[in-house]
Design a protein around this motif. Sequence first.
Motif, PDB file in Angstrom:
ATOM      1  N   GLY A   1       0.818  -1.217   0.000  1.00 31.39           N
ATOM      2  CA  GLY A   1       0.000   0.000   0.000  1.00 31.39           C
ATOM      3  C   GLY A   1       0.844   1.257   0.000  1.00 31.39           C
ATOM      4  N   PHE A   2       1.951   1.247   0.728  1.00 32.38           N
ATOM      5  CA  PHE A   2       2.842   2.412   0.771  1.00 32.38           C
ATOM      6  C   PHE A   2       3.491   2.653  -0.593  1.00 32.38           C
ATOM      7  CE2 PHE A   2       7.036   4.286   1.518  1.00 32.38           C
ATOM      8  CZ  PHE A   2       6.650   5.473   2.115  1.00 32.38           C
ATOM      9  N   VAL A   3       3.963   1.597  -1.227  1.00 34.73           N
ATOM     10  CA  VAL A   3       4.592   1.736  -2.550  1.00 34.73           C
ATOM     11  C   VAL A   3       3.568   2.230  -3.562  1.00 34.73           C
ATOM     12  CG1 VAL A   3       5.650   0.433  -4.445  1.00 34.73           C
ATOM     13  CG2 VAL A   3       6.403   0.053  -2.096  1.00 34.73           C
ATOM     14  N   TYR A   4       2.351   1.702  -3.519  1.00 35.18           N
ATOM     15  CA  TYR A   4       1.309   2.141  -4.445  1.00 35.18           C
ATOM     16  C   TYR A   4       0.943   3.602  -4.191  1.00 35.18           C
ATOM     17  CZ  TYR A   4      -3.013   2.276  -7.075  1.00 35.18           C
ATOM     18  OH  TYR A   4      -3.999   2.609  -7.952  1.00 35.18           O
ATOM     19  N   ALA A   5       0.880   4.014  -2.920  1.00 31.36           N
ATOM     20  CA  ALA A   5       0.576   5.411  -2.602  1.00 31.36           C
ATOM     21  C   ALA A   5       1.664   6.340  -3.134  1.00 31.36           C
ATOM     22  CB  ALA A   5       0.409   5.579  -1.099  1.00 31.36           C
ATOM     23  N   CYS A   6       2.928   5.936  -3.017  1.00 30.52           N
ATOM     24  CA  CYS A   6       4.024   6.747  -3.575  1.00 30.52           C
ATOM     25  C   CYS A   6       3.915   6.854  -5.091  1.00 30.52           C
ATOM     26  CB  CYS A   6       5.369   6.142  -3.177  1.00 30.52           C
ATOM     27  SG  CYS A   6       5.752   6.308  -1.439  1.00 30.52           S
ATOM     28  N   TYR A   7       3.523   5.773  -5.746  1.00 28.46           N
ATOM     29  CA  TYR A   7       3.340   5.796  -7.203  1.00 28.46           C
ATOM     30  C   TYR A   7       2.217   6.753  -7.588  1.00 28.46           C
ATOM     31  CZ  TYR A   7       1.765   4.332 -11.804  1.00 28.46           C
ATOM     32  OH  TYR A   7       1.352   4.322 -13.105  1.00 28.46           O
ATOM     33  N   VAL A   8       1.090   6.701  -6.883  1.00 32.14           N
ATOM     34  CA  VAL A   8      -0.039   7.584  -7.201  1.00 32.14           C
ATOM     35  C   VAL A   8       0.347   9.040  -6.992  1.00 32.14           C
ATOM     36  CG1 VAL A   8      -2.359   8.248  -6.432  1.00 32.14           C
ATOM     37  CG2 VAL A   8      -1.807   5.841  -6.773  1.00 32.14           C
ATOM     38  N   ILE A   9       1.067   9.337  -5.924  1.00 34.66           N
ATOM     39  CA  ILE A   9       1.510  10.707  -5.678  1.00 34.66           C
ATOM     40  C   ILE A   9       2.443  11.181  -6.788  1.00 34.66           C
ATOM     41  CG2 ILE A   9       2.954  12.105  -4.153  1.00 34.66           C
ATOM     42  CD1 ILE A   9       1.712  10.554  -1.822  1.00 34.66           C
ATOM     43  N   SER A  10       3.348  10.305  -7.249  1.00 35.56           N
ATOM     44  CA  SER A  10       4.251  10.719  -8.326  1.00 35.56           C
ATOM     45  C   SER A  10       3.504  10.954  -9.630  1.00 35.56           C
ATOM     46  CB  SER A  10       5.349   9.673  -8.510  1.00 35.56           C
ATOM     47  OG  SER A  10       4.820   8.488  -9.077  1.00 35.56           O
ATOM     48  N   VAL A  11       2.458  10.175  -9.886  1.00 36.89           N
ATOM     49  CA  VAL A  11       1.667  10.384 -11.108  1.00 36.89           C
ATOM     50  C   VAL A  11       0.958  11.722 -11.049  1.00 36.89           C
ATOM     51  CG1 VAL A  11      -0.386   9.571 -12.338  1.00 36.89           C
ATOM     52  CG2 VAL A  11       1.388   7.953 -11.693  1.00 36.89           C
TER      53      VAL A  11
END
Length: 110
Positions: free
Chosen positions: A65-75
């Motif tokens: 979940g943390f890695v996915y949240a970082c990806y969404v923020i970068s997008v």
Amino acid sequence: MTFNISMHRSWWREHGPGCVRKELTASASKSLDDRTYISVTGCIVDFQYLEVIHSSFQILLSLIGFVYACYVISVFTEEEDSFDFIGGLDSYSYHAPQKPSHVQLTPVYL
């Protein structure tokens, strides 16, 4: 996980796969906080291992979940930087006007 420090019991100790649970009441004491004694037999896996597996799964799920949240923020931040302004003045299509060497001025009214 209780680590056998407190009076709390593990849920996995009584509800593990294959466990047969029997409640025995303590007839010697008749107080209000009378606890029932629980006998658990026939468990396939010890409750300590189930607690470790359960905790490991929660840690893995939180890391994903943390890695996915970082990806969404970068997008979202990447889309914000590439916004095309009304005049087409983004960094990819803007060409600065060339300055002539000298400008000929002419009167508007004669």
